[in-house]
Design an enzyme around this catalytic site. Structure first.
Site, mmCIF file in Angstrom:
data_model
loop_
_atom_site.group_PDB
_atom_site.id
_atom_site.type_symbol
_atom_site.label_atom_id
_atom_site.label_comp_id
_atom_site.label_asym_id
_atom_site.label_seq_id
_atom_site.Cartn_x
_atom_site.Cartn_y
_atom_site.Cartn_z
ATOM 1 N N GLU A 13 0.819 -1.201 0.000
ATOM 2 C CA GLU A 13 0.000 0.000 0.000
ATOM 3 C C GLU A 13 0.857 1.257 0.000
ATOM 4 O OE1 GLU A 13 -3.884 -1.927 2.232
ATOM 5 O OE2 GLU A 13 -2.659 -0.549 3.371
ATOM 6 N N CYS B 217 3.422 8.498 0.561
ATOM 7 C CA CYS B 217 3.917 7.691 1.677
ATOM 8 C C CYS B 217 4.125 6.270 1.156
ATOM 9 C CB CYS B 217 2.864 7.734 2.786
ATOM 10 S SG CYS B 217 3.236 6.683 4.172
ATOM 11 N N CYS C 298 5.350 -6.023 9.117
ATOM 12 C CA CYS C 298 6.510 -5.472 9.840
ATOM 13 C C CYS C 298 6.818 -6.402 10.998
ATOM 14 C CB CYS C 298 6.190 -4.073 10.362
ATOM 15 S SG CYS C 298 7.574 -3.340 11.285
ATOM 16 N N CYS D 209 4.887 -3.053 17.014
ATOM 17 C CA CYS D 209 4.525 -1.974 17.942
ATOM 18 C C CYS D 209 3.049 -2.158 18.315
ATOM 19 C CB CYS D 209 4.757 -0.614 17.307
ATOM 20 S SG CYS D 209 6.495 -0.347 16.895
ATOM 21 N N CYS E 52 0.084 -0.292 16.328
ATOM 22 C CA CYS E 52 0.182 -0.151 14.867
ATOM 23 C C CYS E 52 -0.467 -1.340 14.156
ATOM 24 C CB CYS E 52 1.654 -0.046 14.480
ATOM 25 S SG CYS E 52 1.948 -0.083 12.708
ATOM 26 N N GLY F 286 5.980 -1.242 7.294
ATOM 27 C CA GLY F 286 7.329 -1.779 7.446
ATOM 28 C C GLY F 286 8.310 -0.809 8.065
ATOM 29 N N HIS G 157 7.248 8.452 20.587
ATOM 30 C CA HIS G 157 6.013 7.965 21.233
ATOM 31 C C HIS G 157 6.015 7.843 22.747
ATOM 32 C CE1 HIS G 157 4.878 7.273 17.171
ATOM 33 N NE2 HIS G 157 5.502 6.136 17.018
ATOM 34 N N ASN H 173 -4.529 6.999 15.509
ATOM 35 C CA ASN H 173 -5.586 6.578 14.593
ATOM 36 C C ASN H 173 -6.099 5.233 15.070
ATOM 37 O OD1 ASN H 173 -5.435 8.674 12.547
ATOM 38 N ND2 ASN H 173 -3.382 7.865 12.157
ATOM 39 N N CYS I 252 -1.742 7.141 9.195
ATOM 40 C CA CYS I 252 -0.562 6.518 9.813
ATOM 41 C C CYS I 252 -0.978 5.325 10.638
ATOM 42 C CB CYS I 252 0.125 7.454 10.788
ATOM 43 S SG CYS I 252 0.766 8.932 10.086
#
Ligand code: SAH
Ligand code: SF4
Length: 359
Positions: free
Chosen positions: A92, A105, A112, A116, A119, A161, A217, A292, A335
């Site tokens: 994507e 982006c 990945c 995290c 995510c 990733g 973060h 998000n 994101c």
């Protein structure tokens, strides 16, 4: 067998490959100017190459790395490109049009491995690295979809990733993007975001004056260990210490710190006040991004008032701040929401690939 892709090599490497195959090196420049200059991807249409050479190249190389499967358009104009590789992997890329720029982006891995906790890509697990050609094809597919007269002005490595875990392909893709004879993009229009693979930060910055974004973060190791498990390998001291070294500071370019605001987790005023102290000595810009939300995580964004208060407190401590609007949330393009679930994705959450220093 999947053939090697002509877009996976920078010009000097391809010239060398041609030379070793007994061809004049300038033939590589000729092929690349068809691909990048004229957007021609069928070797048989490269009419100033001898027919025998076109056949020989077509037998040994592929040109197109990704096909567009679908494009989703958000209410705010953000466009998500869902692209497919020959092995079925889904990739994507997200195009974010703004008044004076078009930012793309790009993804660097299918899934990945770093998992995290907040995510959606991390929740997929890791399938494989993308090749440089697959990274470049995200740019070309998006470029084709632009209106006439429009250009891609900025590229951010912030899709699916961890770019610095796919270092050779990411480095080669940056060389291709910035080569004046191929895509001719200024390095300062490129931003690479990393969750903090410390030993690869210096090699990245040695490629040229690209922008570095660090996914921070948290302001303590205890919280960051939970959010970004990679922190257990490269804790805050080590990460921020590396960014404080004299030669990185002498680049005179700010480091962009990404801080996703998560309700009740990292959004306290104490955190906001700690940030400027933590980043002291590093020329910094802080990007605050409200979380998000997505189906793979219970974490929610703080209220708007909490985000504003956080931004104000960090700013009062001397930090340059942007509080980002979320774009593309209605099409899962914001994101951390990229989580293509096509064939080839979704294998093996928790696969760990070694994080040693060698590229
Ligand atoms: N792997 C790299 C780049 C891709 S992620 C990295 O982590 O830096 C791009 C950015 O989106 C990172 O800052 C990441 O932490 C952030 N992100 C991930 N999930 C998110 C979410 N649900 N909401 C907001 N930001 C998120
Ligand atoms: Fe990977 Fe970045 Fe998502 Fe972490 S935030 S899981 S490093 S893509």
């Amino acid at each position: 067998m999947i053939q090697p892709n002509l877009k996976s090599h920078s010009r000097p490497v391809l010239r060398d490959r041609f030379r070793r195959a007994g061809l004049p090196a300038w033939r590589a420049d000729q092929v690349l100017s068809w691909i990048y200059g004229r957007g021609v991807e069928d070797l048989h249409e490269m009419t100033d190459l001898p027919a025998t050479l076109r056949d020989e190249l077509a037998a040994n190389w592929s040109v197109r790395a990704l096909e567009t499967e679908r494009v989703q358009i958000s209410r705010d104009g953000t466009r998500k490109f869902v692209l497919r590789a020959p092995d079925g992997a889904t990739v994507e890329a997200v195009l974010i049009p703004e008044e004076r720029r078009n930012t793309l982006c790009v993804s660097t891995q299918v899934g990945c491995p770093l998992a995290c906790s907040f995510c959606a890509t991390g929740a997929l697990g890791f399938t494989r690295n993308l090749s440089a050609g697959e990274i470049i094809d995200q740019v070309l597919r998006a470029r084709e979809a632009l209106d006439q007269g429009e250009t891609l002005t900025n590229i951010v490595y912030m899709g699916m990733g961890e770019p610095l875990l796919n270092w050779p392909a990411v480095a080669e893709s940056i060389r291709i993007l910035t080569d004046p004879k191929t895509l001719a993009m200024a390095p300062r229009r490129i931003t690479v975001s990393t969750s903090g693979i410390v030993p690869r930060i210096r090699p990245l910055l040695e490629l040229g004056p690209v922008n570095l974004a660090i996914s921070l973060h948290a302001t303590t190791d205890a919280v960051r260990d939970e959010l970004v498990p990679l922190n257990r390998r490269y804790p805050l001291d080590e990460l921020l210490g590396a960014l404080r070294s004299d030669d990185l500071i002498s680049r005179k370019r700010p480091v962009f710190f990404e801080y996703t605001l998560m309700q009740g987790i990292n959004d306290s005023l104490d955190d906001a006040r700690r940030l400027p102290r933590l980043l002291r000595g590093i020329p910094s810009k802080l990007n605050l991004i409200p979380m998000n939300p997505h189906a793979d995580s219970p974490i929610q964004p703080p209220s708007r008032a909490v985000c504003d208060a956080f931004a104000a407190a960090a700013h009062a401590g001397g930090l340059r701040i942007t509080l980002r609007r979320n774009r593309g949330g209605d099409i899962d393009a914001a994101c951390g929401q990229l989580a293509a679930r096509g064939a080839g994705a979704g294998a093996g959450r928790g696969i760990r690939i070694p994080l040693s220093a060698e590229a």
